[in-house]
Design a protein around this motif. Structure first.
Motif: not given
Length: 440
Positions: A374-401
Motif C-alpha cells: 500500500x505504501x510503496x507498491x501501489x503508488x509506484x506507477x503514479x510516482x513514476x508518471x509524476x517523475x516522467x512529467x517532471x523530467x519532460x519524458x526522460x526515463x532515467x528517473x524511473x530507472x534510478x527508482x
C-alpha cells in the motif's frame, strides 16, 4: 495416498486463487493505463486523466492492509480454508461490478466514486488472498519441496497476468466504438467464471495439519496481529523492507511500462500488451524453476540474485525500451519480469512462510506484504508518471527508482537468516540464533 491427494488439492487451490487475484488486479491495472482515463475522467487532459486512473489503481492498495489484517485474523483463529473462500468471493464480485459500471458521461461524478469503491473492495479481498495461498501450500506440502510448492501461487500470479492481458488484448482489437462502449467490460465480467472454478477447488481443501497442531497446542493469547509485532518485530521489519521495493518494481514493469510505451513512446496498445504477454508466459515456466532452485541452494541466494539482477539491469531495461524497437522492448520486459521479478517471487513465498511462527503466520506475512504494498507498491506507477512529467519524458528517473528499490530489497534479505527446511509445525519457524528450527 490420502496425504498425497490432500497436498495436490492444496496446491491446486492455492494456485487457482492466485490466478483469480492477479487476473482481477491486472485487469484493473491495464484498464487504468489504457481505458479508465476516458471512461471515468473525461473532463481532464490526457495526462491528467492517466494520472487520475493510475491514482485509482493505487487506491486499491490502501485497502489491502486492512483486508490483510481482517482476513489473516480469520485465518489464524478460525482456519486457512474459510479465509481463502471469503477473499476469493469478495474479489470476484467487486471485479465483476466494475464491468457493470456506467461511465462518467452516463452518471457523472458517481461513476468515478463507484469505481473507487469497487477498487477498495477488490483490494480489501486481495489483502490476504496470496498470503493464504502461499501459507496453505507451505503448511500442506512436503518440507523438502516447499520452495517449489510455495512457488505455485506465484506461478498462478503470472498465469493470471497472462490470461488477463490476453483477454484484454483480444477485446482491445475490437473497433474503437465497440471497445469503448462494451468491449472493455467483458474481461471484468468473466471474473465470475474464474471465481466459480476457484470455489470448486477450495471447497475440497482440508484444513492444514500445521494450523490444527498449532491451535491445539497453544492458540494466540491476544490478537494475532499484535502477537507477531510483539514476538517477532525484527522479522516483521525485515520482511517489510524486502517486500515493499520488490512489489514496487513489479508494478512499475507491469503497469507503468505499459502506459509509458503506449502513451509516451506512442507505440500503441498492442506493443505493451505483447511485451506483458510474452514476459508472463515465460515467468510461468521460470517461477517454479526458481522455487525448485531455492530448495537446493536456499531462499536467500535466489532472492538476492533476482534483486542484484534488477539493480544492474535497471538502466539497460529503459535504454532498450527507449529504442522503440519492438523486439528490444519485449526483451527488456521479459528480462525484468521473467528473470528478476519471478526469481524474487519464487523465493519470497517459502522465505516469508518460514520466517513467522505458525500461530500468527498469516498475520505476519499479511502485515509485512500488504502494508508495504500500500505504501510503496501501489503508488509506484503514479510516482513514476509524476517523475516522467517532471523530467519532460526522460526515463532515467524511473530507472534510478528501480535501482534504489532493488538495492533496498537486497540489503533487507541479506539480513535475514537462511530458512530452507525450517519446521513450520513447531513453536517457532525461523528465529535468528536458533538453528535447531532449520533443517539443513
Amino acid at each position: 495416498m490420502a496425504a498425497s491427494r490432500s497436498r495436490r488439492r492444496a496446491a491446486a487451490a492455492s494456485m487457482v486463487g492466485s490466478v483469480v487475484e492477479y487476473y482481477d488486479f491486472t485487469l484493473f491495472g491495464l484498464a487504468a493505463a489504457l481505458v479508465f482515463g476516458d471512461q471515468f475522467f473525461p473532463e481532464t487532459s490526457s495526462t491528467a486523466g492517466t494520472l487520475a486512473s493510475l491514482a485509482t489503481f493505487a487506491v486499491g492498495f490502501g485497502a489491502r492492509p486492512i483486508g490483510g489484517v481482517v482476513f489473516s485474523h480469520v485465518g489464524d483463529r478460525l482456519g486457512r480454508k474459510p479465509m481463502m473462500v471469503m477473499t476469493l468471493v469478495l474479489m470476484g464480485v467487486a471485479t465483476a461490478g466494475i464491468g457493470l459500471l456506467p461511465s462518467y458521461r452516463t452518471i457523472g461524478l458517481a461513476a468515478p466514486v463507484l469505481l473507487v469503491t469497487l477498487r477498495l473492495l477488490q483490494g480489501f479481498g486481495a489483502g490476504a488472498e496470496y498470503v493464504g495461498a502461499l501459507v496453505v501450500a507451505a503448511e500442506a506440502g512436503d518440507r523438502r519441496r516447499r520452495g517449489l510448492l510455495t512457488a505455485l501461487p506465484g506461478t498462478g500470479v503470472f498465469l493470471g497476468i497472462l490470461v488477463a492481458t490476453v483477454v484484454f488484448a483480444g477485446v482491445s482489437a475490437l473497433p474503437d466504438e465497440q471497445f469503448d462502449s462494451w468491449g472493455w467490460r467483458v474481461p471484468f465480467l468473466l471474473s465470475l467464471a474464474a471465481v466459480l472454478v476457484g470455489l470448486y477447488f477450495r471447497s475440497r481443501v482440508e484444513e492444514t495439519p500445521v494450523f490444527e497442531e498449532a491451535v491445539a497446542d497453544r492458540a494466540p493469547e491476544g490478537l494475532p496481529i499484535v502477537e507477531v509485532v510483539r514476538r517477532q518485530p525484527r522479522m516483521l521489519l525485515l520482511a517489510m523492507a524486502a517486500n515493499g521495493p520488490f512489489v514496487a518494481i513489479s508494478y512499475l514493469i507491469q503497469v507503468f511500462v505499459l502506459s509509458y510505451v503506449t502513451k509516451e513512446l506512442d507505440m500503441g496498445d498492442a506493443m505493451g500488451l505483447t511485451a506483458n504477454v510474452t514476459a508472463s508466459a515465460l515467468a510461468i515456466v521460470a517461477t517454479p524453476l526458481f522455487g525448485a532452485l531455492s530448495d537446493r541452494v536456499g531462499r536467500r541466494p535466489v532472492w538476492l540474485g533476482g534483486a542484484a539482477f534488477l539493480a544492474v539491469f535497471a538502466f539497460p531495461m529503459f535504454w532498450l525500451i527507449d529504442t522503440e524497437i519492438p523486439v528490444l522492448v519485449v526483451t527488456a520486459v521479459v528480462l525484468g519480469l521473467a528473470v528478476g521479478i519471478s526469481s524474487m517471487y519464487a523465493a519470497q513465498a517459502s522465505l516469508l512462510a518460514e520466517m513467522f511462527e505458525a500461530r500468527f503466520r498469516l498475520s505476519g506475512i499479511a502485515l509485512s506484504r500488504e502494508s508495504t504494498s500500500a505504501l510503496i507498491g501501489g503508488p509506484a506507477p503514479l510516482v513514476a508518471s509524476a517523475l516522467l512529467n517532471w523530467s519532460d519524458g526522460a526515463s532515467w528517473p524511473i530507472a534510478l527508482l528501480v535501482l534504489l528499490f532493488a538495492l533496498v530489497s537486497f540489503l533487507a534479505v541479506l539480513a535475514v537468516p537462511e530458512t530452507r527446511g525450517a519446521d513450520l509445525g513447531g513453536e517457532k519457524a525461523a528465529v535468528p540464533g536458533e538453528p535447531s528450527s532449520v533443517d539443513g
